[in-house]
Every structure is written in C-alpha cells, then in structure tokens.
Motif scaffolding. Structure first.
Motif, mmCIF file in Angstrom:
data_model
loop_
_atom_site.group_PDB
_atom_site.id
_atom_site.type_symbol
_atom_site.label_atom_id
_atom_site.label_comp_id
_atom_site.label_asym_id
_atom_site.label_seq_id
_atom_site.Cartn_x
_atom_site.Cartn_y
_atom_site.Cartn_z
ATOM 1 N N GLY A 120 0.800 -1.218 0.000
ATOM 2 C CA GLY A 120 0.000 0.000 0.000
ATOM 3 C C GLY A 120 0.833 1.269 0.000
ATOM 4 N N ASP A 121 1.936 1.279 0.771
ATOM 5 C CA ASP A 121 2.759 2.487 0.868
ATOM 6 C C ASP A 121 3.411 2.849 -0.464
ATOM 7 N N ASP A 122 3.697 1.850 -1.288
ATOM 8 C CA ASP A 122 4.343 2.107 -2.574
ATOM 9 C C ASP A 122 3.456 2.926 -3.500
ATOM 10 N N TYR A 123 2.141 2.790 -3.320
ATOM 11 C CA TYR A 123 1.191 3.383 -4.260
ATOM 12 C C TYR A 123 0.471 4.607 -3.682
ATOM 13 N N ILE A 124 1.080 5.243 -2.694
ATOM 14 C CA ILE A 124 0.542 6.502 -2.190
ATOM 15 C C ILE A 124 0.833 7.603 -3.215
ATOM 16 N N LEU A 125 -0.204 8.294 -3.651
ATOM 17 C CA LEU A 125 -0.060 9.319 -4.686
ATOM 18 C C LEU A 125 0.597 10.564 -4.094
ATOM 19 N N GLU A 126 1.720 10.973 -4.683
ATOM 20 C CA GLU A 126 2.446 12.143 -4.187
ATOM 21 C C GLU A 126 2.378 13.330 -5.138
ATOM 22 N N GLY A 127 1.787 13.124 -6.290
ATOM 23 C CA GLY A 127 1.662 14.230 -7.232
ATOM 24 C C GLY A 127 1.227 13.741 -8.594
ATOM 25 N N GLN A 128 0.879 14.699 -9.432
ATOM 26 C CA GLN A 128 0.499 14.387 -10.803
ATOM 27 C C GLN A 128 1.168 15.384 -11.749
ATOM 28 N N VAL A 129 1.610 14.885 -12.883
ATOM 29 C CA VAL A 129 2.252 15.721 -13.884
ATOM 30 C C VAL A 129 1.476 15.579 -15.187
ATOM 31 N N PRO A 130 0.903 16.693 -15.708
ATOM 32 C CA PRO A 130 0.199 16.595 -16.996
ATOM 33 C C PRO A 130 1.173 16.177 -18.095
ATOM 34 N N VAL A 131 0.741 15.271 -18.932
ATOM 35 C CA VAL A 131 1.584 14.830 -20.043
ATOM 36 C C VAL A 131 0.769 14.833 -21.325
ATOM 37 N N GLU A 132 1.452 15.141 -22.403
ATOM 38 C CA GLU A 132 0.836 15.080 -23.717
ATOM 39 C C GLU A 132 1.251 13.766 -24.365
ATOM 40 N N MET A 133 0.276 12.936 -24.639
ATOM 41 C CA MET A 133 0.594 11.630 -25.199
ATOM 42 C C MET A 133 0.764 11.701 -26.705
ATOM 43 N N VAL A 134 1.691 10.904 -27.198
ATOM 44 C CA VAL A 134 1.997 10.836 -28.621
ATOM 45 C C VAL A 134 1.851 9.387 -29.062
ATOM 46 N N PRO A 135 1.099 9.106 -30.126
ATOM 47 C CA PRO A 135 0.995 7.729 -30.613
ATOM 48 C C PRO A 135 2.361 7.190 -31.019
ATOM 49 N N LEU A 136 2.569 5.898 -30.819
ATOM 50 C CA LEU A 136 3.852 5.281 -31.132
ATOM 51 C C LEU A 136 4.222 5.458 -32.601
ATOM 52 N N ASP A 137 3.271 5.241 -33.499
ATOM 53 C CA ASP A 137 3.575 5.401 -34.922
ATOM 54 C C ASP A 137 3.956 6.839 -35.262
ATOM 55 N N ALA A 138 3.244 7.804 -34.675
ATOM 56 C CA ALA A 138 3.566 9.210 -34.927
ATOM 57 C C ALA A 138 4.948 9.556 -34.381
ATOM 58 N N ALA A 139 5.267 9.034 -33.192
ATOM 59 C CA ALA A 139 6.587 9.286 -32.605
ATOM 60 C C ALA A 139 7.689 8.686 -33.470
ATOM 61 N N SER A 140 7.396 7.555 -34.119
ATOM 62 C CA SER A 140 8.419 6.919 -34.955
ATOM 63 C C SER A 140 8.809 7.811 -36.129
ATOM 64 N N VAL A 141 7.856 8.591 -36.634
ATOM 65 C CA VAL A 141 8.141 9.521 -37.725
ATOM 66 C C VAL A 141 8.868 10.754 -37.184
ATOM 67 N N THR A 142 8.352 11.327 -36.107
ATOM 68 C CA THR A 142 8.933 12.547 -35.536
ATOM 69 C C THR A 142 10.358 12.337 -35.056
ATOM 70 N N HIS A 143 10.594 11.181 -34.435
ATOM 71 C CA HIS A 143 11.898 10.949 -33.810
ATOM 72 C C HIS A 143 12.774 9.978 -34.604
ATOM 73 N N GLY A 144 12.341 9.603 -35.794
ATOM 74 C CA GLY A 144 13.211 8.880 -36.707
ATOM 75 C C GLY A 144 13.500 7.436 -36.372
ATOM 76 N N PHE A 145 12.450 6.658 -36.080
ATOM 77 C CA PHE A 145 12.698 5.222 -35.867
ATOM 78 C C PHE A 145 11.619 4.363 -36.530
ATOM 79 N N THR A 146 11.234 4.734 -37.740
ATOM 80 C CA THR A 146 10.189 3.989 -38.451
ATOM 81 C C THR A 146 10.613 2.549 -38.770
ATOM 82 N N GLY A 147 11.902 2.275 -38.720
ATOM 83 C CA GLY A 147 12.369 0.916 -38.984
ATOM 84 C C GLY A 147 12.775 0.163 -37.741
ATOM 85 N N ALA A 148 12.307 0.598 -36.574
ATOM 86 C CA ALA A 148 12.684 -0.063 -35.316
ATOM 87 C C ALA A 148 12.351 -1.544 -35.357
#
Length: 334
Positions: A120-148
């Motif tokens: 239980g102690d491991d999962y005590i919420l200490e904060g939240q950080v907003p994140v912008e999610m990026v689809p894996l396929d889109a990230a592969s184009v943006t960050h150059g790993f379409t052939g991973a």
C-alpha cells in the motif's frame, strides 16, 4: 525473480568474429519504453549494432538520462532518451507519481488491492504531472525510428494502449518485444496478461518465455523462497507481474537478408540459438552469410551455443551463492 546480469554477456559473440562482423552490417534500432533506470541491458550482446532510444515521460529523469548518455554512450552504437509519453493522442493524461517512483503510471492505482499484498505504501499518490501523449507510430516519424526492430516496454499497466497506437511498427518492422504484463488489476481498468498476448498475436507475435517474474505474498514484502520474520515465515506468493518475450513468427518474416539477420541476432541475444539458426538458414540469409563472410552457420552457432551454456552455468553458480549468503544471514536472525 529477475535474471542476474553476467559480466561476460557483452562478449557473447566473441567466439564468432564472423558473426560479429555480420552483425555490424545490420544496425538494429531498439526502443525501451519506460526507461527510468536507463536503457535495458538485454541487448548488450548486440551493443555495437544497437541504436538505442529510450522513452521516459518524467522530464527531470529523462534529462538526467541524456546527460549521462552525453558523457558516455557506453557500449551502444548510439543512445538517446525522449521525454515523451506514448499513447492515444486524443486523450488528456496525467502521470501519477506514486511514492515508489517505479510504480508511477498513467493509470490510477487500486489502493485497496495493492494493500492486500503489503504494498500500500508504494502506491501513495504524491503528485500528478500533466503529459501530452503521442501515438507510437507518430513518434516513430517525428523521432526517426520507423524501422525499429525491437521494443522493451514497462509502463505500469499501459502496455496494450501503447501497442494500439503502433500498428504500423508492429505490422512492418518490429521483430521482437519484451513486455511487462500483469496478472491482477493493480491499476483501475488496466489490460491483463491475456489481453496483451491476444493483441500481439494478431500481428504474428508468439510468446517465447518469461524473462522476469514477480510474485507477492499477502503478509510481507519478503518474496519466496526467502523467509520473513513473524507468523508464516515461509510461503509462496501470488503471480502479480512478469515480463514476456515475444518473437515474430519466422514464417511471417519476409525473405529479406537484413530482416532475417536482425531477427536472428535478437534471438541470439536471448539465448534462442536454434530459433536463430532457423532464420539464418533461410536461403537468402544463408547465401549472403556464405558469400560475404564465408560463414558456416552450424559451426558458428555451435560456438555461440557453448558460450551461452557457460554463461548460464556461471549465472546459476552466482545465484546459488547469493541465495546461500541470504539463507545464512536469515538463519542467524531466527
């Protein structure tokens, strides 16, 4: 239980200079999604050919990883870390920061459930950080790993959601996957083992084996086969999480030299020598290896197989010694 890293694993192919030379001709782009502790060491045997890309949505942690990488790329052909949360683009998300940072997730933990396993102690919420999610396929184009060709993923229950945004990669280039999967819903509305396996099967991936297993007891954090203090000092625990290794079905791999050999080398990194042989013996791969490296597949793989056996025996000796020392320490307490 986690595998014990072995100091000689980087030299797995050292018994076969011809295989090492062939490996360098086919660089492998490898992704580690959830790389808080750094890039996975699973691919150390292939390190000179690995272009390593790690994903860590915690910007502070990602910056630290990139500073370390800038100081030294280590054994890798190249390495970089990207502060991106992978997932459905149309969803607003927050990274839930739990007390045990390794448990942080885009999903909400189930406190009542984890408390049943002395966590239980491991999962005590200490904060939240907003994140912008990026689809894996889109990230592969943006960050150059379409052939991973490889994915290792550990994102605390969000694995299937990430896979669902990477259909192009899963269909076209990925050859091997190590994915954490979970047996019980530690996080609310999370996919479980069977959901991840069934989804990856639709892309031709077969589970090859367990790379890591975590089982929890209900009255203590001490794991089997170790003893705890107090009542019920010894008990098996319940399967909670594990890492499963998946390979693309060899019959679904195109008759392309680069693809076949990358799949074969990834298999060798994990000790599947006969699986690698099946790929290398495909006509196009066998002819290329013979023509360019005068390589006798059976002879070279026999050497690698023997090397694997020696490393495995050494790992077992180290594990037995570690267990002996722990049992001795425990016996002095009781």
């Amino acid at each position: 239980m986690a595998q014990i890293p072995h100091p000689d694993i980087r030299n797995l192919l050292s018994t076969s200079p011809k295989l090492t030379s062939a490996l360098r001709e086919f660089p492998i782009t490898a992704l580690d999604i959830g790389a808080r502790r750094g890039f996975t060491d699973d691919l150390l045997p292939l390190a000179p050919a690995i272009d390593a890309i790690g994903f860590e949505p915690d910007e502070e942690e990602c910056a630290a990883l990139n500073r370390d990488a800038a100081t030294s790329a280590g054994p890798w052909r190249s390495i970089r870390f990207v502060p991106v949360a992978l997932g459905p683009a149309d969803e607003e998300a927050s990274l839930n920061l739990y007390r045990q940072r390794g448990c942080s997730s885009l999903l909400e933990a189930d406190p009542a459930l984890v408390s049943q396993f002395a966590r239980g102690d491991d999962y005590i919420l200490e904060g939240q950080v907003p994140v912008e999610m990026v689809p894996l396929d889109a990230a592969s184009v943006t960050h150059g790993f379409t052939g991973a060709a490889y994915i290792k993923i550990d994102v605390q229950g969000f694995e299937r959601q990430v896979f669902e945004t990477g259909k192009q990669l899963l269909s076209n280039s990925i050859l091997a996957i190590r994915s954490e999967v979970t047996a019980i819903p530690l996080y609310k509305n999370m996919p479980l083992i069977e959901d991840v396996i069934s989804y990856l099967r639709t892309f031709g991936f077969a589970p090859m084996g367990f790379e890591e297993i975590h089982d929890w007891r209900r009255t203590t954090r001490v794991k089997h086969p170790r003893r705890s203090r107090g009542p019920i000092p010894f008990s098996r625990g319940q399967l909670i999480q594990c890492d499963i290794l998946f390979f693309r079905d060899p019959d679904l791999i195109a008759d392309d030299v680069g693809t076949l050999l990358r799949a074969a080398f990834l298999a060798l990194a994990y000790g599947f020598v006969d699986h690698a042989q099946a790929l290398m013996q495909r006509t196009s791969a066998a002819e290329w290896l013979k023509e360019h490296h005068d390589l006798d597949i059976a002879r070279e793989l026999d050497r690698v197989s023997i090397r694997h056996a020696r490393i495995f025996r050494s790992q077992q000796r180290r594990k037995r010694m570690a267990d002996f020392r722990f049992r001795l320490k425990q016996s002095l307490r009781f």
